[in-house]
Design a protein around this motif. Structure first.
Motif, PDB file in Angstrom:
ATOM      1  N   LEU A  11      13.172  45.128 -19.156  1.00 62.74           N
ATOM      2  CA  LEU A  11      13.248  43.753 -18.663  1.00 62.74           C
ATOM      3  C   LEU A  11      13.667  42.783 -19.752  1.00 62.74           C
ATOM      4  N   ALA A  12      13.188  43.024 -20.978  1.00 62.55           N
ATOM      5  CA  ALA A  12      13.566  42.136 -22.077  1.00 62.55           C
ATOM      6  C   ALA A  12      15.086  42.216 -22.275  1.00 62.55           C
ATOM      7  N   ARG A  13      15.619  43.456 -22.261  1.00 61.65           N
ATOM      8  CA  ARG A  13      17.070  43.607 -22.459  1.00 61.65           C
ATOM      9  C   ARG A  13      17.827  42.927 -21.332  1.00 61.65           C
ATOM     10  N   GLN A  14      17.285  43.062 -20.135  1.00 65.32           N
ATOM     11  CA  GLN A  14      17.969  42.468 -19.005  1.00 65.32           C
ATOM     12  C   GLN A  14      17.991  40.943 -19.084  1.00 65.32           C
ATOM     13  N   HIS A  15      16.830  40.355 -19.456  1.00 65.28           N
ATOM     14  CA  HIS A  15      16.796  38.898 -19.656  1.00 65.28           C
ATOM     15  C   HIS A  15      17.833  38.508 -20.712  1.00 65.28           C
ATOM     16  N   PHE A  16      17.893  39.314 -21.767  1.00 66.38           N
ATOM     17  CA  PHE A  16      18.806  39.003 -22.871  1.00 66.38           C
ATOM     18  C   PHE A  16      20.255  39.015 -22.370  1.00 66.38           C
ATOM     19  N   GLN A  17      20.594  40.077 -21.603  1.00 61.55           N
ATOM     20  CA  GLN A  17      21.969  40.157 -21.066  1.00 61.55           C
ATOM     21  C   GLN A  17      22.246  38.998 -20.120  1.00 61.55           C
ATOM     22  N   GLY A  18      21.255  38.672 -19.272  1.00 62.97           N
ATOM     23  CA  GLY A  18      21.445  37.612 -18.282  1.00 62.97           C
ATOM     24  C   GLY A  18      21.590  36.239 -18.932  1.00 62.97           C
ATOM     25  N   LEU A  19      20.855  36.034 -20.037  1.00 58.14           N
ATOM     26  CA  LEU A  19      20.864  34.704 -20.660  1.00 58.14           C
ATOM     27  C   LEU A  19      22.020  34.507 -21.637  1.00 58.14           C
TER      28      LEU A  19
END
Length: 696
Positions: free
Chosen positions: A328-336
């Motif tokens: 989830l952290a990686r996904q937030h990072f990619q999304g942001l």
């Protein structure tokens, strides 16, 4: 007052000090969580038996409990021990039989001498046309009729404890209940028509009719309110404690936010605009923010969170966004990342994977203030992680995160504001029970352009059709999740069912088209499988429930949930929310094994009929009850003995506003009502709250 007040001592004595409770009974009562007289006071009868006297069993509702005066006739002792012992008795209009099994004849002749008058009470049934009372509950001489109450309370029991023992012990505990000062606001008490605490206990334990057992009866409602009030005072004290902890005003210029909004292809929803205004107002105040952002699946929480982080950066500070897992952290990072580029701010990520020199460089940039916004896992809690000027900490997925972690996180930035995000819609009464210390913003609109998800129920017998449907969809370039059933027995069984499904789908759809993710895989294999699916290298991802939270693959537009009836509503709603994130119309197939139980059918039909997470959560609460809904053990949801969160949800909101008002008017609880409220906190064992008053 930092020790328990003396007036409460009798209620906190050992349970054996009560009448009729010996060491053995005490041990049995412990199974009901009753170890002191106070526990018994708050263990209320759950039903009752009408034992009002009648002249005759004739015309009574049979089978049913009857209380009647009789003249004792002849005794028929059985020829063999296993046969019943009969006593013929006569009431004012007819005769019937009292039946005993394995009884001692001498005892029965003493209890029921021929020719004597007795009052008997028990369940009467018809047998071969003759009324029978098997093992009467009460047999007393007529002059002792007062021993049988008109309405007898029925208590929850455990092995080794009878109704009689419970009733006697409860009455004995009542004798110890002191008269306490009133903690309820007098106007509120008068308007609700509630009795005093002492009287409420007496009525609750000696109900006069079934009406007195209802959650809405004045005595029960009063006792439930006391329990909720103590809980809400604890939360309100924690909240005012946080508020007194100095915060600092963080006011944004709006400049960076405007760049992001300009780069978006759509307008914000009204709910998003409202939430951002709430957050900006909290951050701009000199007190610490402690806010919950509650949004349904796909309501656009991430954008609200990012705008809040930009307020911190505009004010010259830093922000951190924490997720419960690496994925989830990686996904937030990619999304942001694209949003950060539009705003022109420096975004970085820190997880447990960062080691050595690379980690050192990230920490230096953070401490020097070069990194504006950090995304991370719990790794940001570690001692060596230091911020130059942390203004805002955002925590994603609250239920993995208790009040204690909220406080710990706040300590990282001496006065950082805290925002918690959750994608689990919770009915209002539970949100108040769990997050009563926080202010709540709700996102209850979907962003424009989100297509509805079509949900269908499919019998497991039609598995081949479903696989065919998938084959066509994949040929058109679409992607699908296939969630395997939850097998309660063991993770190993979960695993074999997932692996079996994976093998079959590979055989049907082609070797390289299908991926597998399950809970037993090493994290890096899990990430790799997820990444292949995100990139479109695999078309179908077979998974146990590890994908329920937050994973975002816009091209995935089909969700198949096998044995959907074995999942809870909240889980089904979270899983369905994994699709419908792109431009294609999405489908969710709930596969069930017939025959469905009543509950299973209701859950699946609710899913088919609505996509509103708050509506789904309300149905879930009705069906499962509060403790299960959040999983009491890890939820921080209190265990209430009297209050019923489903039937009395409105009381929780009243208790919250009353608790906050009492503390606003009398922060040290020094007035007579304030002192009474302290006694309530001791009575309800809210020790942590009492510590907060004494340090305050």
């Amino acid at each position: 007052m930092s020790t328990r007040p003396e007036i409460l001592f009798p209620l906190f004595a050992g349970i054996e000090t009560l009448e009729g409770v010996g060491p053995k009974t005490a041990q049995s009562l412990a199974a009901l969580d009753i170890t002191r007289p106070r526990d018994l006071l708050f263990t209320l009868p759950w039903s009752g038996v009408d034992r009002r006297r009648r002249a005759t069993v004739q015309g009574a509702e049979i089978p049913g409990v009857v209380t009647v005066e009789v003249v004792v006739g002849r005794h028929d002792a059985p020829a063999r021990p296993s046969a019943p012992y009969r006593v013929v008795v006569e009431d004012a209009a007819t005769s019937f039989h009292l039946i005993y099994f394995r009884a001692r004849a001498d005892h029965l002749r003493r209890l029921l001498p021929t020719g004597a008058r007795r009052l008997v009470s028990g369940k009467v049934e018809l047998f071969d046309g003759i009324a029978q009372m098997v093992h009467p509950d009460h047999v007393v001489p007529v002059e002792e009729a007062g021993e049988i109450p008109d309405f007898e309370p029925v208590y929850p029991l455990t092995a080794g404890v009878t109704q009689r023992v419970m009733a006697k012990a409860a009455q004995s505990a009542l004798l110890r209940a002191p008269r306490l000062g009133e903690w309820i606001d007098p106007a509120q008490k008068a308007q609700a028509g509630w009795p005093d605490w002492h009287d409420a206990l007496r009525v609750a334990h000696s109900p006069g009719s079934a009406r007195d057992l209802a959650p809405a009866s004045p005595a029960r409602e009063r006792l439930a309110y006391d329990e909720l009030m103590a809980h809400q005072m604890t939360l309100a004290l924690a909240r005012s404690h946080l508020r007194r902890a100095k915060g600092r005003a963080t006011v944004g210029t709006g400049e960076l936010q405007a760049r992001v909004v300009a780069a978006l292809p759509f307008a914000l929803t009204n709910a998003q605009t409202r939430a951002i205004a709430d957050i900006a107002a909290d951050m701009g105040a000199p007190m610490r923010m402690n806010r919950l952002l509650q949004g349904d699946v796909g309501a656009g929480k991430t954008l609200v969170a990012f705008k809040a982080l930009l307020i911190a950066v505009e004010a010259g500070g830093q922000g951190v966004l924490m997720a419960p897992t690496e994925i989830l952290a990686r996904q937030h990072f990619q999304g942001l990342t694209p949003l950060a580029e539009a705003a022109g701010v420096r975004l970085d990520i820190l997880t447990g994977r960062d080691k050595g020199a690379a980690r050192g460089a990230k920490l230096r940039a953070l401490a020097a203030g070069e990194t504006d916004i950090l995304v991370g896992t719990h790794a940001v809690f570690q001692k060596d992680v230091e911020f130059a000027d942390l203004r805002l900490a955002i925590v994603d997925e609250q239920h993995r995160f208790g009040v204690r972690q909220r406080l710990e996180l706040g300590q990282k930035g001496a006065q950082a504001d805290v925002l918690v995000m959750t994608a689990t819609p919770i009915p209002r009464s539970l949100a108040l029970a769990q997050y009563g210390d926080m202010d709540v913003s709700v996102l209850d609109e979907k962003p424009p352009g989100r297509l509805p998800i079509k949900t269908a129920l499919v019998n497991t017998g039609r598995m081949d059709e479903v696989v065919d449907h998938l084959r066509h969809a994949i040929a058109e370039g679409r992607q699908a999740y296939w969630v395997c059933p939850l097998v309660e027995e063991s993770e190993a069984v979960d695993l074999s069912s997932a692996e079996e499904r994976y093998r079959r789908l590979r055989a049907a759809l082609g070797e390289g088209r299908v991926g597998l993710v399950h809970g037993q895989m090493p994290p890096e294999d899990k990430d790799a499988a997820m990444t292949r699916f995100q990139r479109g290298e695999t078309s179908v991802l077979v998974a146990t429930t590890v994908i329920e939270v937050g994973v975002d693959v816009p091209n995935a537009s089909i969700m198949v949930i096998e044995r959907a009836e074995s999942f809870g509503l909240a889980q089904l709603h979270q899983l369905r929310g994994r699709v419908g994130r792109g431009t294609a119309a999405s489908t969710c197939l709930l596969m069930y094994q017939a025959p469905l139980s009543e509950g299973g059918r209701k859950r699946l039909e609710t899913m088919r009929d609505t996509e509103d997470g708050f509506r789904i959560a309300e149905v879930d609460l009705e069906m499962r009850g509060a403790g299960d809904l959040i999983g009491t053990a890890q939820s921080g949801l209190p265990r209430f003995r009297v209050a019923d969160l489903e039937a009395q949800s409105a009381l929780m909101a009243v208790a919250q506003s009353d608790a906050r008002k009492l503390l606003a008017d009398d922060p040290d609880l020094a007035s007579p009502r304030g002192r009474a409220a302290r006694v309530l906190l001791w009575l309800m064992e809210r020790d942590q709250a009492i510590r907060l008053i004494s340090v305050g």
